[in-house]
Design a protein around this motif. Structure first.
Motif, PDB file in Angstrom:
ATOM      1  N   GLY A  19       0.819  -1.218   0.000  1.00  0.00           N
ATOM      2  CA  GLY A  19       0.000   0.000   0.000  1.00  0.00           C
ATOM      3  C   GLY A  19       0.849   1.263   0.000  1.00  0.00           C
ATOM      4  N   GLU A  20       1.912   1.236   0.788  1.00  0.00           N
ATOM      5  CA  GLU A  20       2.808   2.388   0.883  1.00  0.00           C
ATOM      6  C   GLU A  20       3.418   2.736  -0.483  1.00  0.00           C
ATOM      7  OE1 GLU A  20       3.655   4.490   3.330  1.00  0.00           O
ATOM      8  OE2 GLU A  20       5.077   5.431   1.969  1.00  0.00           O
ATOM      9  N   GLU A  26       0.564   6.820  -6.720  1.00  0.00           N
ATOM     10  CA  GLU A  26      -0.755   7.461  -6.857  1.00  0.00           C
ATOM     11  C   GLU A  26      -0.692   8.942  -6.531  1.00  0.00           C
ATOM     12  OE1 GLU A  26      -3.462   5.244  -4.295  1.00  0.00           O
ATOM     13  OE2 GLU A  26      -4.650   4.737  -6.063  1.00  0.00           O
ATOM     14  N   ARG A  27      -0.081   9.239  -5.385  1.00  0.00           N
ATOM     15  CA  ARG A  27      -0.049  10.632  -4.921  1.00  0.00           C
ATOM     16  C   ARG A  27       0.768  11.512  -5.849  1.00  0.00           C
ATOM     17  NH1 ARG A  27       1.741   9.146   0.790  1.00  0.00           N
ATOM     18  NH2 ARG A  27      -0.083   8.096   1.625  1.00  0.00           N
ATOM     19  N   ARG A  28       1.801  10.909  -6.454  1.00  0.00           N
ATOM     20  CA  ARG A  28       2.626  11.692  -7.375  1.00  0.00           C
ATOM     21  C   ARG A  28       1.807  12.146  -8.583  1.00  0.00           C
ATOM     22  NH1 ARG A  28       8.421  12.330  -8.118  1.00  0.00           N
ATOM     23  NH2 ARG A  28       8.475  14.142  -9.450  1.00  0.00           N
ATOM     24  N   VAL A  74       1.839  -1.771 -13.790  1.00  0.00           N
ATOM     25  CA  VAL A  74       2.224  -0.826 -14.833  1.00  0.00           C
ATOM     26  C   VAL A  74       1.719   0.544 -14.407  1.00  0.00           C
ATOM     27  CG1 VAL A  74       1.977  -0.176 -17.251  1.00  0.00           C
ATOM     28  CG2 VAL A  74       2.076  -2.596 -16.629  1.00  0.00           C
ATOM     29  N   TRP A  75       2.631   1.498 -14.352  1.00  0.00           N
ATOM     30  CA  TRP A  75       2.269   2.884 -14.020  1.00  0.00           C
ATOM     31  C   TRP A  75       2.538   3.763 -15.221  1.00  0.00           C
ATOM     32  CZ3 TRP A  75      -0.315   4.549  -9.798  1.00  0.00           C
ATOM     33  CH2 TRP A  75      -0.427   3.660  -8.720  1.00  0.00           C
ATOM     34  N   GLU A  76       1.642   4.715 -15.428  1.00  0.00           N
ATOM     35  CA  GLU A  76       1.684   5.529 -16.645  1.00  0.00           C
ATOM     36  C   GLU A  76       1.715   7.013 -16.309  1.00  0.00           C
ATOM     37  OE1 GLU A  76      -1.106   4.211 -19.732  1.00  0.00           O
ATOM     38  OE2 GLU A  76      -1.737   6.309 -19.852  1.00  0.00           O
ATOM     39  N   VAL A 147      -3.247  17.555 -12.711  1.00  0.00           N
ATOM     40  CA  VAL A 147      -1.885  17.027 -12.573  1.00  0.00           C
ATOM     41  C   VAL A 147      -0.987  17.571 -13.691  1.00  0.00           C
ATOM     42  CG1 VAL A 147      -0.479  14.913 -12.608  1.00  0.00           C
ATOM     43  CG2 VAL A 147      -2.690  14.927 -11.416  1.00  0.00           C
ATOM     44  N   TYR A 148      -1.577  17.667 -14.894  1.00  0.00           N
ATOM     45  CA  TYR A 148      -0.823  18.136 -16.057  1.00  0.00           C
ATOM     46  C   TYR A 148      -1.358  19.480 -16.530  1.00  0.00           C
ATOM     47  CZ  TYR A 148       0.759  13.284 -16.260  1.00  0.00           C
ATOM     48  OH  TYR A 148       1.313  12.065 -15.958  1.00  0.00           O
TER      49      TYR A 148
END
Ligand code: DAT
Ligand code: MG
Length: 149
Positions: A19-20, A26-28, A74-76, A147-148
């Motif tokens: 989770g950490e 996620e937070r980024r 996978v992070w995008e 975010v963008y």
């Protein structure tokens, strides 16, 4: 948008850090495109780490990586590969800055809790190896406009 392969290693799963680590991405502002908990076999890990097969630590690395389930993801997002590596910290946790995942949660290089692709090319290979034909999802996140720019 660029995608990177991030994997929480067996020690990260056992130590309750799933989770950490997910939270940090996620937070980024990165977007989770695929995720599964798997117990990969030896041949699969040997392929994942094929470029290290001549290294003296290779057998120990494979034994460690097959010692329990891993969380494959996978992070995008923009510059996801390079930024993912920065968030992980140096390969050797003792050389990782505080504030990085390894710098905050690990000590030994052979127990460094998380993997991240080192280039866009290896990210593509690793995503194909770990997710194959399974769906890596495409969807819109309503916060993206926040975010963008
Ligand atoms: P990274 O995981 O930062 O991309 P790598 O691809 O060079 O680093 O190595 C893969 C993993 O192998 C690494 O996360 C931990 C292990 N490893 C690397 N160098 C090692 C060493 N000198 N001794 C023991 N394990 C090592
Ligand atoms: Mg590597």
């Amino acid at each position: 948008m660029e995608q990177t392969y991030i994997m929480i290693k067996p020690d990260g799963v056992q130590r309750g850090l799933v989770g950490e680590i997910i939270s940090r991405f996620e937070r980024r502002g990165f977007k989770l495109a695929a995720m599964k908990l798997v117990s990969p076999g030896q041949a699969h890990l040997e392929e994942h780490y094929a470029d290290l097969k001549e290294k003296s630590f290779f057998p120990g690395l494979i034994k460690y990586m097959t010692s329990g389930p891993v969380c494959a993801m996978v992070w995008e997002g923009k510059d996801a590969v390079k930024t993912g590596r920065v968030m992980l910290g140096a390969t050797n946790p003792l050389a990782s800055s505080p504030g990085t995942i390894r710098g905050d949660y690990a000590i030994d290089v052979g127990r460094n809790i998380c993997h991240g692709s080192d280039s866009v090319e290896s990210a593509k290979k690793e995503i194909a190896l770990w997710f194959g034909q399974e769906s890596v999802l495409q969807y819109t996140k309503s916060v993206d406009a926040w975010v963008y720019e």
